[in-house]
Design an enzyme around this catalytic site. Structure first.
Site, PDB file in Angstrom:
ATOM      1  N   HIS A 198       0.676  -1.194  -0.051  1.00  0.00           N
ATOM      2  CA  HIS A 198       0.008  -0.020   0.035  1.00  0.00           C
ATOM      3  C   HIS A 198       1.095   1.272   0.049  1.00  0.00           C
ATOM      4  CE1 HIS A 198      -3.877  -1.995   1.730  1.00  0.00           C
ATOM      5  NE2 HIS A 198      -3.633  -2.442   0.270  1.00  0.00           N
ATOM      6  N   HIS A 239       1.062  -1.499   9.283  1.00  0.00           N
ATOM      7  CA  HIS A 239       2.461  -1.752   8.874  1.00  0.00           C
ATOM      8  C   HIS A 239       3.554  -1.641   9.832  1.00  0.00           C
ATOM      9  CE1 HIS A 239       0.410  -2.799   5.220  1.00  0.00           C
ATOM     10  NE2 HIS A 239       0.182  -1.723   4.946  1.00  0.00           N
TER      11      HIS A 239
END
Length: 292
Positions: A186, A244
């Site tokens: 992403h 993340h």
């Protein structure tokens, strides 16, 4: 006689209301056209500034490097902290599709209106094909890295039990979890899309400066791209704050920046490439420079 007078008065009032609504619609359309013209001119001026584009690169780097520090100062229960939020599902997961749709329309209109040549238009649109190949190739590379660095674990109430299954497929087939080094796809995609869109949209300033056709449809498509670019920046900030691990995000953004450099910063300046944004669209500028 009285009934006829009442009917006539009613028709007259209806005509005045219709005339008033017609004037109101005209005023609203005029205001909308003024805002469209002014907004597109100012946005084109900003995106067309080389200095601001360099600062924009610095902004993206600062977001990825220092953005995670904001996680200590934001509400962890906000909607943007959830993987299942609307923007994450509808936009981030399909970021390349949105980018291709909006940016493809903009490139198509700008190139064709400037040149009226299908071959040149197709050449410039091929940059999006290259971008799609970069995205697919990077995604496969990230999965390969995760496979090569991962191990198979079975979640237990006491913790995780390590299994010696050799690959992800057999691990997942056994109902376990495969954990390896996961580059943030992403962060990569949003960084790459931001750099790509800023590069492509910067052409509009030169397009307007040359007095080429710039009607309301083209200006509207340009502003939609600007809004999408702003959305990608916002979602990139949300991604680096809430999702993340730190190194995974930094590596993803670094790969996205490197992909931009290999294409827009290097290859597209070669004659055997799809060409850089704006290449071949403004031939008179070269002749005027030589003349001066």
């Amino acid at each position: 006689m009285e009934r006829g007078a009442v009917v006539g008065a009613g028709l007259g009032a209806g005509a005045r209301i219709r005339a008033l609504l017609g004037c109101l619609v005209k005023v609203l359309l005029w205001v909308a056209s003024v805002l469209l013209y002014f907004g597109s001119e100012q946005a084109a001026r900003l995106l067309g500034s080389p200095c601001l584009r360099r600062l924009y690169h610095a902004w993206l780097a600062a977001v990825v490097i220092f953005g995670p520090l904001l996680q200590f100062h934001v509400n962890p229960r906000t909607i943007f902290a959830s993987h299942g939020n609307f923007f994450n599902i509808k936009f981030v997961n399909s970021a390349w599709g949105w980018t291709c749709t909006f940016l493809g329309g903009f490139v198509l209109l700008v190139v064709f209106l400037a040149t009226r040549r299908v071959a040149v238009t197709a050449r410039h649109l091929s940059r999006l094909v290259v971008g799609a190949a970069v995205w697919r190739g990077a995604g496969r590379a990230f999965l390969l890295i995760e496979d090569l660095t991962g191990s198979c674990f079975e979640p237990l109430p006491q913790g995780l039990l390590l299994h010696e299954l050799p690959d992800r497929r057999s691990c997942l087939a056994a109902g376990h979890q495969w954990r390896g080094y996961t580059v943030s796809s992403h962060t990569f995609l949003l960084t790459f899309c931001c750099l790509l869109m800023a590069e492509e949209a910067a052409v509009f300033a030169k397009y307007l400066a040359h007095g080429l056709p710039a009607g309301a449809p083209l200006r509207l498509v340009f502003l939609l791209n600007v809004l999408l670019l702003g959305l990608w920046n916002f979602l990139l900030v949300c991604t680096v704050i809430y999702f993340h691990q730190y190194t995974h995000k930094v590596v993803g953004a670094a790969v996205g920046t490197f992909a931009w450099y290999l294409t827009y910063g290097s290859w597209y300046h070669q004659p055997w490439s799809p060409g850089s944004p704006g290449h071949g669209l403004f031939p008179h500028s070269h002749s005027s420079r030589k003349h001066n």
